[in-house]
Design a protein around this motif. Structure first.
Motif, PDB file in Angstrom:
ATOM      1  N   ALA A 165       0.860  -1.180   0.000  1.00  0.00           N
ATOM      2  CA  ALA A 165       0.000   0.000   0.000  1.00  0.00           C
ATOM      3  C   ALA A 165       0.898   1.232   0.000  1.00  0.00           C
ATOM      4  CB  ALA A 165      -0.929  -0.006   1.221  1.00  0.00           C
ATOM      5  N   PRO A 166       0.353   2.399  -0.350  1.00  0.00           N
ATOM      6  CA  PRO A 166       1.183   3.617  -0.387  1.00  0.00           C
ATOM      7  C   PRO A 166       1.763   3.964   0.980  1.00  0.00           C
ATOM      8  CG  PRO A 166      -0.895   3.943  -1.552  1.00  0.00           C
ATOM      9  CD  PRO A 166      -1.019   2.639  -0.844  1.00  0.00           C
ATOM     10  N   HIS A 167       2.821   4.788   0.923  1.00  0.00           N
ATOM     11  CA  HIS A 167       3.480   5.335   2.112  1.00  0.00           C
ATOM     12  C   HIS A 167       4.099   4.242   2.985  1.00  0.00           C
ATOM     13  CE1 HIS A 167       1.487   9.040   0.957  1.00  0.00           C
ATOM     14  NE2 HIS A 167       0.294   8.460   1.079  1.00  0.00           N
ATOM     15  N   GLY A 168       4.585   3.204   2.385  1.00  0.00           N
ATOM     16  CA  GLY A 168       5.294   2.165   3.125  1.00  0.00           C
ATOM     17  C   GLY A 168       4.443   1.387   4.096  1.00  0.00           C
ATOM     18  N   ARG A 169       3.194   1.135   3.777  1.00  0.00           N
ATOM     19  CA  ARG A 169       2.288   0.405   4.663  1.00  0.00           C
ATOM     20  C   ARG A 169       1.974  -0.972   4.082  1.00  0.00           C
ATOM     21  NH1 ARG A 169       0.574   3.806   8.524  1.00  0.00           N
ATOM     22  NH2 ARG A 169      -0.809   2.191   9.332  1.00  0.00           N
ATOM     23  N   TYR A 170       1.648  -1.881   4.982  1.00  0.00           N
ATOM     24  CA  TYR A 170       1.226  -3.227   4.570  1.00  0.00           C
ATOM     25  C   TYR A 170      -0.172  -3.459   5.128  1.00  0.00           C
ATOM     26  CZ  TYR A 170       1.209  -8.214   3.608  1.00  0.00           C
ATOM     27  OH  TYR A 170       0.885  -9.464   3.132  1.00  0.00           O
ATOM     28  N   VAL A 171      -1.114  -3.809   4.269  1.00  0.00           N
ATOM     29  CA  VAL A 171      -2.506  -4.041   4.643  1.00  0.00           C
ATOM     30  C   VAL A 171      -2.760  -5.541   4.691  1.00  0.00           C
ATOM     31  CG1 VAL A 171      -4.916  -3.607   4.052  1.00  0.00           C
ATOM     32  CG2 VAL A 171      -3.174  -1.870   3.552  1.00  0.00           C
TER      33      VAL A 171
END
Length: 542
Positions: free
Chosen positions: A240-246
């Motif tokens: 996911a954007p901005h270095g996130r993991y969903v």
């Protein structure tokens, strides 16, 4: 009576200051579990390194060192992950210091007890307040050697405490020692390794009010979507954007779900923790937040309708309802629980017993009185010696956890908890209430009588069933008895013996009207018991 200690005044227990709810992360993909383990292991390694640095600093730690540690962690994770790690490190170090102090106090108590018993002659009997000498010369010699061992341990513990040295094991000392006793622990090497790695992972994030959904690091949306900010070295795993993991799954909180949703919608702070249960192969998410202090009810208002006295025991709660005058009403109740088996089973047993007690108290709109018990100083083997069954009994009583859970559950139901001093409730309850409350159809136990004593103390009444009348209302002026005679006293319901000499100005001793008539005397269940000073009698239902 001069040897009795001063009793503490009853007080209303404060409500809980925080809330924690847990939900299961169902239907995680293999990639989700792999990412969670990688992130947890990476942050766990940083947490271990930070804890080592904090322990090395000892008592010389200051804000500058804390800032340096946080900057070093930020380069390998993020500023928010670094803040959560340093906060957890400080909490763990403070907990170790409190445990160290408790260990020193335990050693001091053991040294005092052994030194006292060694100073007495062999075979000398003890009293209720102090133990006697040892039974044999062999035991005396063994205890003298143990005294030197405890003194050496005490000296080493004091030196560590003065130097600020603590010993902490991330993952738990018990699990660490289980590695050397896998057969006794019922584990394989692979199973122990999985549990050890899961216990040392770090996946905790503190909440921030004003931020989106109350947490920027581990974010849970209103519909249950879970995402986390990846540390800088693991940013390549982001989906996911901005270095996130969903995560692919959704989470739901069955308990307090509406309160959690209100906080998330209002962007109020919520802390999260993700952990793995290796025994069942499940992942869980725990959400926690602080709540404003519950305004306690004044003690006088809690006593307005009466009280439910509760005596805590190793396998049950003994409860009895009391009216405002301190008289038992109805029948005593017993809420049993079984503290054998796993920790989850024991916890469920305690919750089940407490919820039944709370529902009973709520039906009658009554507050609950419980003792302020603490067996931490009573579990030493030096104090109780060979009484292994008694030591095991008091060690198995979950008094601290039971009281904390009772206060938390009672706050949700609007029930007031009154805490009283536990001194002498069992012996005085059995002495003054067990026999009077026993009938042909009911056998009152010592625990039931203790519940009555606890309830009376919470209501502000003395535990004794009858008190002395004012001097102006005594039949023979200042010479009347001060308290009710004990049940075993011979002739307690007979006329008092004749005392030579005049007892009044007009009538000689023993010659007054109805001197031998029990109905004219101040005795239990007699017609003379109608003055304003007389304490209320037992309920008619008994």
């Amino acid at each position: 009576m001069g040897g009795l200690r001063e009793l503490a005044a009853p007080f209303v227990a404060l409500g809980p200051s925080g809330v924690a709810v847990r939900g299961r992360l169902k239907h995680l993909t293999v990639e989700d579990e792999r990412v969670l383990r990688l992130v947890g292991d990476h942050l766990g390694g940083l947490a271990s390194r930070d804890l080592k640095a904090r322990c090395a600093a000892g008592l010389d730690h200051d804000s500058e060192q804390w800032a340096q540690r946080k900057r070093a962690l930020t380069n390998e994770s993020s500023s928010r992950w670094a803040g959560s790690i340093t906060k957890a490190t400080h909490d763990q170090w403070a907990l170790a210091r409190r445990g160290q102090l408790a260990h020193i106090q335990n050693l001091q108590a053991g040294v005092r007890t052994i030194a006292h018993r060694l100073s007495l002659p062999v075979g000398e009997k003890g009293s209720k307040r102090a133990p006697g000498g040892y039974r044999s010369r062999q035991e005396w010699h063994a205890k003298s050697r143990r005294l030197h061992v405890l003194e050496d341990r005490l000296q080493a513990a004091r030196a560590d405490g003065e130097a600020g040295v603590v010993r902490v094991v991330r993952g738990g000392k018990r699990l660490l020692n289980a590695r050397h006793h896998l057969d006794a622990a019922g584990l394989t090497e692979e199973g122990w390794r999985a549990r050890w790695e899961a216990g040392r992972r770090f996946l905790e994030a503190d909440g921030e009010s004003g931020k989106r959904f109350g947490n920027e690091t581990i974010r849970v949306t209103c519909d249950g979507e879970v995402s986390l900010k990846l540390p800088a070295p693991l940013a390549y795993l982001a989906n996911a954007p901005h270095g996130r993991y969903v995560l692919a799954c959704r989470v739901a909180f069955a308990h307090r779900g509406e309160q959690w949703a209100d906080r998330v919608t209002a962007n109020r702070a919520v802390a999260y923790r993700i952990h793995e249960d290796t025994t069942q192969g499940r992942w869980y998410l725990t959400a926690s937040w602080t709540i404003p202090a519950v305004k306690t009810v004044p003690l006088a208002a809690a006593r307005a309708r009466g009280m439910v006295g509760v005596d805590t025991n190793a396998d049950h709660l003994a409860a009895w309802r009391l009216d405002v005058h301190g008289n038992p009403v109805g029948q005593p109740l017993r809420f049993a629980y079984d503290l054998s088996g796993t920790a989850a089973h024991r916890d469920a047993q305690i919750r089940h017993a407490l919820i039944r007690l709370l529902h009973w108290a709520r039906r009658h709109h009554l507050a609950i009185a419980i003792e302020d018990l603490d067996f931490q100083a009573e579990k030493t083997r030096e104090k109780h010696g060979r009484r292994k069954r008694f030591r095991k009994l008091i060690s198995g009583m979950p008094v601290a956890r039971l009281r904390a859970r009772l206060v938390s559950m009672a706050a949700e139901l609007g029930i007031t908890i009154v805490v009283v001093d536990p001194a002498y409730t069992s012996c005085w309850g059995a002495q003054h209430w067990q026999k009077p409350l026993t009938s042909k159809t009911r056998k009152t136990t010592r625990h039931d009588a203790a519940a009555v004593a606890i309830g009376r103390r919470a209501l502000g009444h003395p535990i004794r069933r009858r008190t002395a009348p004012p001097p102006a209302h005594r039949s023979d002026e200042q010479g009347h008895r001060t308290v009710q005679a004990r049940p075993g006293v011979p002739g307690r319901e007979e006329p008092r013996p004749r005392i030579p000499g005049p007892r009044t100005r007009s009538v000689r001793a023993g010659c007054g009207g109805k001197a031998g008539d029990q109905d004219a005397q101040h005795r239990s269940w007699r017609p003379a018991e109608h003055e304003s000073w007389q304490q209320d009698s037992l309920p008619l239902s008994l």
